[in-house]
Design an enzyme around this catalytic site. Structure first.
Site, PDB file in Angstrom:
ATOM      1  N   SER A   1     -12.371 -63.803  13.649  1.00  0.00           N
ATOM      2  CA  SER A   1     -11.069 -64.471  13.810  1.00  0.00           C
ATOM      3  C   SER A   1     -10.395 -64.042  15.107  1.00  0.00           C
ATOM      4  O   SER A   1     -10.693 -62.985  15.670  1.00  0.00           O
ATOM      5  CB  SER A   1     -10.162 -64.081  12.634  1.00  0.00           C
ATOM      6  OG  SER A   1      -9.863 -62.688  12.716  1.00  0.00           O
TER       7      SER A   1
ATOM      8  N   TYR B   1     -49.310 -42.149   9.885  1.00  0.00           N
ATOM      9  CA  TYR B   1     -49.129 -43.460   9.212  1.00  0.00           C
ATOM     10  C   TYR B   1     -47.719 -43.544   8.642  1.00  0.00           C
ATOM     11  O   TYR B   1     -47.489 -43.974   7.522  1.00  0.00           O
ATOM     12  CB  TYR B   1     -50.174 -43.633   8.104  1.00  0.00           C
ATOM     13  CG  TYR B   1     -50.425 -45.070   7.729  1.00  0.00           C
ATOM     14  CD1 TYR B   1     -50.058 -45.566   6.479  1.00  0.00           C
ATOM     15  CD2 TYR B   1     -51.037 -45.948   8.621  1.00  0.00           C
ATOM     16  CE1 TYR B   1     -50.289 -46.892   6.131  1.00  0.00           C
ATOM     17  CE2 TYR B   1     -51.271 -47.283   8.271  1.00  0.00           C
ATOM     18  CZ  TYR B   1     -50.891 -47.738   7.032  1.00  0.00           C
ATOM     19  OH  TYR B   1     -51.131 -49.060   6.693  1.00  0.00           O
ATOM     20  N   GLY B   2     -46.759 -43.167   9.445  1.00  0.00           N
ATOM     21  CA  GLY B   2     -45.362 -43.208   8.999  1.00  0.00           C
ATOM     22  C   GLY B   2     -44.665 -44.426   9.546  1.00  0.00           C
ATOM     23  O   GLY B   2     -45.256 -45.507   9.616  1.00  0.00           O
ATOM     24  N   SER B   3     -43.413 -44.257   9.969  1.00  0.00           N
ATOM     25  CA  SER B   3     -42.609 -45.388  10.418  1.00  0.00           C
ATOM     26  C   SER B   3     -43.315 -46.164  11.524  1.00  0.00           C
ATOM     27  O   SER B   3     -43.578 -47.354  11.401  1.00  0.00           O
ATOM     28  CB  SER B   3     -41.248 -44.892  10.908  1.00  0.00           C
ATOM     29  OG  SER B   3     -40.438 -45.949  11.366  1.00  0.00           O
TER      30      SER B   3
ATOM     31  N   GLU C   1     -20.370 -54.418   6.435  1.00  0.00           N
ATOM     32  CA  GLU C   1     -20.063 -55.525   7.349  1.00  0.00           C
ATOM     33  C   GLU C   1     -20.497 -55.212   8.777  1.00  0.00           C
ATOM     34  O   GLU C   1     -20.696 -56.121   9.589  1.00  0.00           O
ATOM     35  CB  GLU C   1     -18.581 -55.888   7.313  1.00  0.00           C
ATOM     36  CG  GLU C   1     -18.297 -57.216   8.026  1.00  0.00           C
ATOM     37  CD  GLU C   1     -16.886 -57.744   7.780  1.00  0.00           C
ATOM     38  OE1 GLU C   1     -16.172 -57.199   6.906  1.00  0.00           O
ATOM     39  OE2 GLU C   1     -16.503 -58.717   8.468  1.00  0.00           O
TER      40      GLU C   1
ATOM     41  N   GLY D   1     -39.884 -48.352  13.102  1.00  0.00           N
ATOM     42  CA  GLY D   1     -41.234 -48.811  12.813  1.00  0.00           C
ATOM     43  C   GLY D   1     -41.308 -49.922  11.780  1.00  0.00           C
ATOM     44  O   GLY D   1     -42.087 -50.870  11.927  1.00  0.00           O
TER      45      GLY D   1
ATOM     46  N   HIS E   1     -43.233 -42.042  22.234  1.00  0.00           N
ATOM     47  CA  HIS E   1     -42.065 -41.344  22.782  1.00  0.00           C
ATOM     48  C   HIS E   1     -42.621 -40.201  23.634  1.00  0.00           C
ATOM     49  O   HIS E   1     -43.522 -39.498  23.210  1.00  0.00           O
ATOM     50  CB  HIS E   1     -41.191 -40.801  21.645  1.00  0.00           C
ATOM     51  CG  HIS E   1     -39.970 -40.057  22.084  1.00  0.00           C
ATOM     52  ND1 HIS E   1     -39.092 -40.519  23.029  1.00  0.00           N
ATOM     53  CD2 HIS E   1     -39.468 -38.848  21.687  1.00  0.00           C
ATOM     54  CE1 HIS E   1     -38.114 -39.652  23.204  1.00  0.00           C
ATOM     55  NE2 HIS E   1     -38.314 -38.618  22.396  1.00  0.00           N
TER      56      HIS E   1
ATOM     57  N   GLU F   1     -16.069 -52.589   4.173  1.00  0.00           N
ATOM     58  CA  GLU F   1     -15.429 -52.844   5.480  1.00  0.00           C
ATOM     59  C   GLU F   1     -16.102 -52.096   6.611  1.00  0.00           C
ATOM     60  O   GLU F   1     -16.353 -52.644   7.673  1.00  0.00           O
ATOM     61  CB  GLU F   1     -13.951 -52.433   5.414  1.00  0.00           C
ATOM     62  CG  GLU F   1     -13.180 -52.710   6.697  1.00  0.00           C
ATOM     63  CD  GLU F   1     -13.142 -54.188   7.051  1.00  0.00           C
ATOM     64  OE1 GLU F   1     -13.184 -55.023   6.120  1.00  0.00           O
ATOM     65  OE2 GLU F   1     -13.114 -54.515   8.264  1.00  0.00           O
TER      66      GLU F   1
ATOM     67  N   THR G   1     -42.454 -32.915  16.723  1.00  0.00           N
ATOM     68  CA  THR G   1     -42.488 -31.452  16.690  1.00  0.00           C
ATOM     69  C   THR G   1     -43.852 -30.899  16.286  1.00  0.00           C
ATOM     70  O   THR G   1     -44.115 -29.723  16.453  1.00  0.00           O
ATOM     71  CB  THR G   1     -41.428 -30.934  15.700  1.00  0.00           C
ATOM     72  OG1 THR G   1     -41.590 -31.627  14.464  1.00  0.00           O
ATOM     73  CG2 THR G   1     -40.039 -31.163  16.253  1.00  0.00           C
TER      74      THR G   1
HETATM   75  N1  LIG Z   1     -39.336 -43.831  13.799  1.00  0.00           N
HETATM   76  C1  LIG Z   1     -39.261 -44.739  14.753  1.00  0.00           C
HETATM   77  O1  LIG Z   1     -38.916 -45.885  14.516  1.00  0.00           O
HETATM   78  C2  LIG Z   1     -39.665 -44.400  16.162  1.00  0.00           C
HETATM   79  C3  LIG Z   1     -40.447 -43.288  16.407  1.00  0.00           C
HETATM   80  N2  LIG Z   1     -40.938 -43.104  17.657  1.00  0.00           N
HETATM   81  C4  LIG Z   1     -41.868 -42.007  17.899  1.00  0.00           C
HETATM   82  O2  LIG Z   1     -43.038 -42.229  17.112  1.00  0.00           O
HETATM   83  C5  LIG Z   1     -43.653 -40.979  16.796  1.00  0.00           C
HETATM   84  C6  LIG Z   1     -43.855 -40.899  15.294  1.00  0.00           C
HETATM   85  O3  LIG Z   1     -42.587 -40.880  14.696  1.00  0.00           O
HETATM   86  P1  LIG Z   1     -42.333 -41.521  13.248  1.00  0.00           P
HETATM   87  O4  LIG Z   1     -43.207 -42.725  13.056  1.00  0.00           O
HETATM   88  O5  LIG Z   1     -40.861 -41.654  13.098  1.00  0.00           O
HETATM   89  O6  LIG Z   1     -42.894 -40.352  12.296  1.00  0.00           O
HETATM   90  P2  LIG Z   1     -42.825 -40.295  10.690  1.00  0.00           P
HETATM   91  O7  LIG Z   1     -42.223 -38.997  10.349  1.00  0.00           O
HETATM   92  O8  LIG Z   1     -42.281 -41.554  10.152  1.00  0.00           O
HETATM   93  O9  LIG Z   1     -44.383 -40.268  10.285  1.00  0.00           O
HETATM   94  C7  LIG Z   1     -45.204 -39.245  10.744  1.00  0.00           C
HETATM   95  C8  LIG Z   1     -46.523 -39.378  10.039  1.00  0.00           C
HETATM   96  O10 LIG Z   1     -47.435 -38.444  10.594  1.00  0.00           O
HETATM   97  C9  LIG Z   1     -48.372 -38.061   9.596  1.00  0.00           C
HETATM   98  N3  LIG Z   1     -48.583 -36.643   9.748  1.00  0.00           N
HETATM   99  C10 LIG Z   1     -47.694 -35.641   9.555  1.00  0.00           C
HETATM  100  N4  LIG Z   1     -48.283 -34.459   9.823  1.00  0.00           N
HETATM  101  C11 LIG Z   1     -49.562 -34.750  10.209  1.00  0.00           C
HETATM  102  C12 LIG Z   1     -50.683 -33.983  10.625  1.00  0.00           C
HETATM  103  N5  LIG Z   1     -50.580 -32.645  10.727  1.00  0.00           N
HETATM  104  N6  LIG Z   1     -51.831 -34.617  10.938  1.00  0.00           N
HETATM  105  C13 LIG Z   1     -51.925 -35.954  10.862  1.00  0.00           C
HETATM  106  N7  LIG Z   1     -50.917 -36.749  10.479  1.00  0.00           N
HETATM  107  C14 LIG Z   1     -49.759 -36.133  10.152  1.00  0.00           C
HETATM  108  C15 LIG Z   1     -47.873 -38.553   8.268  1.00  0.00           C
HETATM  109  O11 LIG Z   1     -48.639 -39.692   7.943  1.00  0.00           O
HETATM  110  C16 LIG Z   1     -46.464 -39.041   8.549  1.00  0.00           C
HETATM  111  O12 LIG Z   1     -46.237 -40.155   7.783  1.00  0.00           O
HETATM  112  C17 LIG Z   1     -42.714 -39.915  17.360  1.00  0.00           C
HETATM  113  O13 LIG Z   1     -43.155 -39.540  18.636  1.00  0.00           O
HETATM  114  C18 LIG Z   1     -41.380 -40.656  17.467  1.00  0.00           C
HETATM  115  O14 LIG Z   1     -40.517 -40.079  18.429  1.00  0.00           O
HETATM  116  C19 LIG Z   1     -40.701 -43.972  18.700  1.00  0.00           C
HETATM  117  C20 LIG Z   1     -39.926 -45.073  18.492  1.00  0.00           C
HETATM  118  C21 LIG Z   1     -39.274 -45.307  17.237  1.00  0.00           C
HETATM  119 MG   LIG Z   2     -36.317 -41.853  19.407  1.00  0.00          MG
END
Ligand SMILES: NC(=O)C1=CN([C@@H]2O[C@H](COP(=O)(O)OP(=O)(O)OC[C@H]3O[C@@H](n4cnc5c(N)ncnc54)[C@H](O)[C@@H]3O)[C@@H](O)[C@H]2O)C=CC1
Ligand SMILES: [Mg+2]
Ligand SMILES: CC(=O)[C@](C)(O)C(=O)O
Ligand SMILES: [Mg+2]
Length: 355
Positions: free
Chosen positions: A264, A38-40, A243, A146, A120, A239, A97
């Protein structure tokens, strides 16, 4: 595939780009989607799908500080293994990871005909996760952060996205992936069909050489050049960093030409004559080297080893970046933009670092 023509009427594009009703929501509307994380991306996918009428269950560790946030956002929350066991589609939005470990923990809950999804393709492309042959394996990858995916959706818009099929056990993998992309708002902006390899290699290259690595390095060098020449840090910040958003917004809205139109003539002449002296031919050689490291798997091995070693380099580099003068001067300057507080996405959950 839906009977609708893809949106390539003018045949400008070399790929299939799907838009609006090219997706058939019936491929997802009677299914349960488990969003693990439930992250980004996780909060954006879960909330957008939920608002699109899809049955969503969020999978989080029981001690996760995102658990109450997701519940207060109106979502069902349970553990990753329980979420997987009840779901038809399992979207892995935990950090790249740790996805292999989470996959191993929930794999027994996968049933024949289920779908394993990613935003991804890192762990599939570099063979860190090998799903069973009796599931579909697909991708719905927004081409944006996200919190923007969520903000665009709430504003009635959408973030462009990629879809890809790695394994099509059911014969409906692509239709379902497109319906998922529609559910997160992607078909409002355009959904490009690609492969796991292309998404992984282009995304890693883009974030390293341009979006996150290249641009921030250029910004910091510009800031340092002005400050070392005696200009006030706040001038250098406005700058070279503040911007930049305004300039990129113009390119986002109307291409590079739209930006040249708005700045400009002086800026246009200076930019056209000096730009390639700053980012010169040597940059192309460096970019090709970075792309080769992605294609060969060298970057992936380095990142996997870095995590297995406890992230020593990552931690040091991150601390050095956080201590840069541009961050020190930027915080009080951004506090002056009080109107930003009204624009920021108050609903965006804070993603706790320890989560
Ligand atoms: N951040 C972005 O905007 C983008 C990310 N991605 C992909 O989306 C996937 C997620 O990345 P983000 O959203 O950036 O990750 P994040 O780091 O923002 O959030 C990961 C979430 O996973 C949860 N988490 C962590 N350890 C856990 C566990 N052991 N069990 C269950 N939940 C757990 C937590 O809620 C954490 O908030 C990745 O594969 C990333 O490459 C793809 C496009 C854009
Ligand atoms: Mg990426
Ligand atoms: C936001 C996005 O698309 C990135 C840069 O690829 C990522 O966060 O991995
Ligand atoms: Mg990306």
């Amino acid at each position: 595939m839906t009977e609708n023509e893809t949106s390539n009427a003018d045949d400008v594009f070399t790929t299939n780009i799907y838009y609006g009703d090219d997706a058939d929501a019936s491929y997802i509307e009677d299914k349960t989607v488990a969003v693990l994380g439930y992250g980004s991306q996780g909060h954006a996918h879960a909330l957008n799908l939920h608002d699109s009428g899809v049955d969503v269950v969020v999978g989080l560790r029981e001690d996760s500080s995102s658990w109450p946030q997701a519940e207060s956002d109106g979502l069902r929350v349970t553990t990753p293994d329980d979420a997987t066991a009840e779901a038809d589609i399992v979207m892995f939005l935990v950090p790249d990871t740790i996805q292999p470990a989470v996959f191993e923990a929930v794999e027994d809950g996968l049933e024949e005909g289920n779908t394993v999804m990613f935003a991804h393709g890192f762990n599939i492309h570099y063979n860190q996760i090998e799903p069973p042959e009796y599931v579909d394996v697909t991708m719905a990858a927004p081409k944006g952060p996200g919190h923007i995916v969520r903000r665009d959706y709430e504003n009635g818009g959408g973030t462009p996205a990629l879809i890809a099929v790695y394994q099509d056990y059911t014969g409906a993998a692509k239709d379902e992936a497109l319906a998922y992309a529609q559910g997160i708002g992607g078909t409002r902006a355009g959904v490009v069909e690609t492969t796991f390899r292309e998404e992984v290699e282009s995304d890693l290259f883009g974030e390293q050489a341009v979006l996150c690595g290249g641009v921030t390095s250029l910004v910091k060098h510009g800031f340092e050049t002005l400050v070392d020449a005696g200009y006030a840090p706040e001038m250098a910040y406005f700058e070279c960093l503040n911007e930049l958003k305004l300039i990129v917004d113009l390119m986002y809205e109307d291409g590079i030409g739209g930006m040249w139109y708005s700045v400009s003539d002086t800026a246009e002449y200076g930019g056209l004559t000096r730009g390639d002296r700053i980012v010169d031919e040597g940059v192309r050689e460096n970019m090709e080297e970075v792309l080769e490291e992605v294609q060969s798997g060298e970057f992936a091995r380095e990142w996997i080893n870095e995590n297995q070693a406890g992230r020593p380099s990552y931690t040091q580099l991150k601390r050095h970046d956080e201590e840069h003068k541009i961050e020190e001067i930027g915080a009080p300057l951004r506090d002056l933009f009080e109107w930003e507080d009204e624009q920021s996405d108050d609903d965006a959950p804070e993603v706790p670092a320890d989560d």
